[in-house]
Design a protein around this motif. Sequence first.
Motif, short mmCIF file in Angstrom:
data_model
loop_
_atom_site.label_atom_id
_atom_site.label_comp_id
_atom_site.label_asym_id
_atom_site.label_seq_id
_atom_site.Cartn_x
_atom_site.Cartn_y
_atom_site.Cartn_z
N UNK A 10 2.77 -82.30 -58.79
CA UNK A 10 1.45 -81.00 -59.01
C UNK A 10 3.01 -80.55 -60.37
N UNK A 11 4.59 -80.25 -60.07
CA UNK A 11 5.25 -80.08 -61.43
C UNK A 11 5.01 -81.20 -63.20
N UNK A 12 5.19 -82.57 -62.37
CA UNK A 12 5.29 -83.02 -63.78
C UNK A 12 3.41 -83.45 -64.99
N UNK A 13 2.06 -83.31 -63.75
CA UNK A 13 1.26 -84.08 -64.61
C UNK A 13 0.06 -82.76 -64.28
N UNK A 14 -0.25 -82.90 -65.70
CA UNK A 14 -1.60 -81.91 -65.80
C UNK A 14 -2.78 -81.72 -64.52
N UNK A 15 -2.82 -80.77 -64.22
CA UNK A 15 -4.46 -81.18 -63.54
C UNK A 15 -5.33 -81.56 -64.39
N UNK A 16 -6.68 -82.60 -63.59
CA UNK A 16 -7.50 -82.64 -64.30
C UNK A 16 -6.90 -84.21 -64.88
#
Length: 333
Positions: A206-212
């Motif tokens: 969640x901190x390093x990857x963009x949702x979607x």
Amino acid sequence: MVVKPRLRRPDHPIGGQDYPRTLEEFDEWFSSEAACTAYLTRLRWPTGFTCPACGGRSSWSTARGLLRCTACQRQTSPLAGTVLEGTRKPLRTWFQAMWYVTNQKSGFSALGLQRVLGFGSYQTAWTWLHKLRRAMVRPGRDRLRGSVEVDETYVGGAESGVDGRQTQDKSVVMVAVELLSPKGFGRVRLRCVPNASRVSLIGFVRDVVEPGSQVRTDGLLAYRELAEHGYLHSINVIQGSGVQAHVALPAVHRIAALLKRWLLGTHQGSVSARHLDYYLDEFTFRFNRRASGARGLLFYRLLQQALEVAPAPYRNIVGGRPFDAEDVVDHNL
Ligand SMILES: [Zn+2]
């Protein structure tokens, strides 16, 4: 004739105008403390100095390299509030350190830096590298996107089975890497986590990857809730038994191998688990800029970011304890 750096467009710097392209240019531009201070001041206040006390825009330089506001007379160090705050060494030496660190593809060990800068103390070189590592992460950097492979790897400690010890000596390092189409890697993010629990794994993604984004992982149950957080989760299943993990997640496996080789090569394994996160930051800085042909641009970015990150006094780096062997060596790495 000495070319004066322009520094008009700090976000789109031009080689030979905003940053030195060669060692010859570097030596020409930064031949004195005054020249280094002037360059750094322009980089810190691209639209001109602003007094932190009164907002005044007009200043003059004192003999000690401070800026004195012509309105309220307050003196401001161009290093105040930056990672270089409080240094007693010449700015020129810092510039040289940054130049060396960014011009070597794999970087420098503390011993290597101590030698090229002629420092009497190993500890000084070690501390400088740790300060610079804090500037290698750009505050507020973007998250990874597209197709991203995520897995954990283990760094340091004795190999399990070698002398009966298991993973308690190892650090768990999370790795995320962008997959390019049709092949190749984009950017990476790495971080130490206390364990491979659901909270650690999901928190990292969640901190390093963009949702979607599409996130590829192994079949670990902990990853199953990624879909609830807005990710397109795909599981690379390892077929059958006895298949190595790199078959399923080749990108993470490749990054982990490069990381371990770098820790053992450049740093000869003398990296303490205590400080591993900062080495991960340096590895990330280098990997994500591996295609940059302009090493001078890396120098520029490192200096620019050094002015953006908060001071890192020595006592904070070592956590309030005296410097000891544990800070340097993990004998098992
Ligand atoms: Zn003022």
